[in-house]
Every structure is written in C-alpha cells, then in structure tokens.
Design a protein around this motif. Sequence first.
Motif, PDB file in Angstrom:
ATOM      1  N   ASN A  32       0.817  -1.215   0.000  1.00 62.96           N
ATOM      2  CA  ASN A  32       0.000   0.000   0.000  1.00 62.96           C
ATOM      3  C   ASN A  32       0.855   1.271   0.000  1.00 62.96           C
ATOM      4  O   ASN A  32       0.502   2.271   0.627  1.00 62.96           O
ATOM      5  CB  ASN A  32      -0.928   0.008   1.220  1.00 62.96           C
ATOM      6  N   GLY A  45     -13.265   1.216  -3.420  1.00 60.32           N
ATOM      7  CA  GLY A  45     -12.381   0.087  -3.174  1.00 60.32           C
ATOM      8  C   GLY A  45     -11.290   0.044  -4.234  1.00 60.32           C
ATOM      9  O   GLY A  45     -11.408   0.656  -5.302  1.00 60.32           O
ATOM     10  N   GLN A  65      -9.948  -4.794  -2.637  1.00 59.77           N
ATOM     11  CA  GLN A  65     -10.443  -4.517  -1.289  1.00 59.77           C
ATOM     12  C   GLN A  65     -11.850  -3.948  -1.338  1.00 59.77           C
ATOM     13  O   GLN A  65     -12.221  -3.239  -2.264  1.00 59.77           O
ATOM     14  CB  GLN A  65      -9.509  -3.538  -0.578  1.00 59.77           C
TER      15      GLN A  65
END
Length: 545
Positions: A311, A356, A360
């Motif tokens: 991320n 999202g 996710q």
Amino acid sequence: MRYEKRPFIWDIMEANPWLSVLFIIFLQSIFTMDYRSLWFSDEVRYADVYTQMKDAGHWLVMYLNGVAYPDKPPVYFWFLSLIDTLTPADGISVFFLGSALSAAFFLLSTVALARTLGCGRKTALATGLVLLSNIFFIGIAHYSRMDLLFGSFILWANICLYKGFQNRDSGRYFLWAFGFMGIATLTKGPLGLIFPLLTAACFLIWKGKTKLLRDKSLLKGLGILLAILLAWVVGALIVDGTSFIHNIFYKQIYQRAVSSFHHEEPFQYYLIAFPLAWLPWTLAIFAAPLKQIFSIDHWVKVTSQRKSTQNEGRDWAWIMFISGFVLLTCLSIKVLIYILPLFAPLAMLTARGLLGEDGQEPVLDSKKLWIAIAGFYLLLAVAAPFAEVLIPFDITLHGLSFTVLIMGLAGLSLLKFKDSGAYKGLLVMTAAMLLWLQPLALLTLPSLDPLMSPRQTGEMMKEYVAEGSYPMAHKIYSGIFTYYAGTNIHETSDLKEIAKVLEEKDNVILIMQKKYYDRWEDKPEGITVVNEQFISDRPYMLIKK
C-alpha cells in the motif's frame, strides 16, 4: 466482494479518465470566459500586474500600481501572456481562460497522481469526479489566480519523487521532480518545494528507507532546482537591485512563516476552514467506519505493516495530506487557498474509500454518504432564497430560483439512488454541479459585480483622469483600482500629504474608505463626494476637487 452494476456512461468515461475530466471542466467553463467583472481583491490586482508586465516590459520583477511587487514570482503571468499570444482570448477573457486551463491542468495532474500511486482507471476517474463536485474547487476554477497552476506543479513533483523512489533508474525522475519544484516556486513561492520535499522525507521515514536520501541523483536534482531559482534571482538583482531580493527573502518568506504581517490566524484555523472547503465530501465522515478508526488495534496493525510495499501509494497520499496540513497549521500566515495542493491526495483517498481498490472492499458506506450529501443539497436549496435577504446591501441576486431547483433535484436524486451504490451517486453529483454552475455563472455571479468588483469606481476615476484629474488613494489595498482606472494611482496613508496635493493641484480625484473620510478633520475646501460604492464589505468614497 459485493457486486455493483455500473451505468453504461461510467464504462465509457472510465475507458479514458483524463479525457472525461477534461470534457467536464470544458462544459463547466465554456460559458464563463467573459461573464463578469474582475473582483476584489486578487483578480483586479493580478490583472494590473499582468498589464504592467506587458505594457512596461516588467518580465522578471512584477510591478503593481507602478511599484515593484515582491509578493508573486513571474511564471503565472508568463502563462497568461502565452494564452494571450496563442489564443483568440482578449481582455479579461485571458484571465478566465487562464483559470479554466489551470483547473484542467490540476485535474489531469490529480488523475496522473492517482494512477502513479497505484489506482486503476475506475478510481482515477472517481478521483477527478470528487474534485469536480467540490464547491471550493469549482469556485477557484472560476476565479483568476495562480494557485491551481502552482498546485499542479507540486503534484508533478510528487509524482516524479514517488516514481524515483520506486525505480532503480531514479535519476531522470529526480531531475524532473526538482525541475517541477523550481517552476512551482517561481509560480507562487517556496511552498512549491517545501510541500514535495516534506512528503518525501516523511514517507521515507515512515517506510524506514531513509538510506534512499543518499541517492546521488537527488543532489543533481537539487542542482537543477538551484539553477532555476538562481537564474531568476540574478535576473531580479540586475533589473531591480538588492532591495527587491531583501524583500523577497526576509519579508515575503521569513516573516510570513514566523510572524506574518497579514493573514495571521489562530493555530486551529485550518481545523475549522478545511472541513468547510472540502464540502460536500467532508460529510464522508458519516459514512466512514468510525469504530475502526478509533480502534487501537487498527492503528497497531497499520504501524506493523508500514514497511509493506502493498500500500505504498496509499501511504504516500496520506502522508502528502497529513504532512502538508501540519506544515500549514504551523505557519504564521494562514490563507484558505493554500490548502489546494492537499485536495488531490484527499480526492484520491476519498475515491479509493468509496469504490475500493486492489480487490479490497470499499470502506465508505455509499448509502450513508449519499443521504448525508442529499441533506446538504436540500439545505442549500432551502437556504438559497434567503441569500438575498441576508446580504446587508441593496443588491438583487438573479438566478436563485434555478439554484433552488437544481440543488433540490440533486438532493432528491441522491435519495432515490442511495441504494444503487457509488457509481450512480458520483454521476449525479457531477451532473448537479455542472448544471448548477450554468445559472450561477451566467446570472447570479454577474449580479454581484456592484458589490464585489471595483470596476464602477475605477472606471469613474478613469474618466476623471482623462479630463485631467490627478488620481490619489488613501489607505487602500494597493492596486485594487489601478486596472479599471487604466493608470497608476498615487497611494498614501498620510492625510497631510493628500492635503498638500489638494492645495497644489486644481484637479484631483481621490478614493478612500468612508470610515477614514468621516474621521478626516479639517477637510480641505472645494472637495465633493461624487460616488460611493460598497466593495466586498466596506464603502469607498470617490472625492473630486
């Protein structure tokens, strides 16, 4: 993962998010190239700076009302000159076209930032739509100033720095990054290099990669930055001497950061102002998982995963926003417009939370969000008819019925589609802002000219000057009447100096605020008030001898 049916129009727009956001900003701006007068205070002042640059040849050191103007570097005004030269735009349409093109550049830069930080086309498009439905962003896109152009260069510096830290072949990215920082600094000031460097430093500390700061390419990039800035500083020294440089480095940079001589606000200023500027998207707080946000376990998990590469784009965006916000809060000078570069990462994070990313689930509840924003739109619709009553001046606002209708329909539409997911709601908000802007720009804003623009008083001064009057002003915000008066104005805060000029000259035209006129003892004989105009929030008297 939940399945959400996407409208056909979304699939078309998602295929090329860059063209989609450009087309929308084109529709928002096409009828606003010459739709109102230039307003107090920055629009008329920057217009005079540009005029003096073109007419008097002040290309390196800007001038306002015939005096060196150290507040702003030259790049934005060069940009306006390019528009003036290459397009059919003329007069004030140059300034409004400059605003529209700057907004388009900022949108493209924001979409590029989202893509660089790992977002797919879906989230990149949504990022642009979040901006295009933010009221503050739309307002700045139709106000003539350099902040969107400034913010765009900051975004590209961030893009190149991020790519440099992710790439073994980092050299060219760092060179470009520092080049963009240099251009940003020459567009508005040192925040153009402080914002990106602070983000990069905080990101590397968070990721435990501070050894990347030893990359030799960073030193080469720093050389590029210094070369750009030194070229301008040396040019300014040659053209205007050392006093201008002292003003730049001491008054405009050091004093603004430590003890600002104007726009000084309390520490909590941005904590109040930013949520208002981010409307209606501030209401996403009601759709966020607050229980998770305030959970200690959640933050322990986030901290434990900080060195993960999964991320990194999301982390860069959060650090870009948080570090920039903290920096602005710590500065002595606080101006709402300074927050614009922070809109891009926050728009990306909002879009990512709503749709999202990387498989996710969305973290924002779209149903709760659309209900909250629908309530905001309906509140605007109810409040709009009272706007004219609340303005304590004799002025008629046009087009309010259209505002009520469009905001009301937008609110009802969001309520209707509240269960349809994120995509339809985003499209409804984008369409609502596009439709709302048309009567606002063509009817409502022009009707505010008598209150917001010094044009009426400035053009009266111009007529008197043409008849031989000597123009003067007492204790005004420098340069606000010069553009429409068509001449430099003798500005002073000394009433004795004014009295002396009135005694020596037969024809004088003088502008001053009413409060100073009322306090003026022993007014000279032979003066007459020929006009009074409320501009922004105060009355100005035009006095003739």
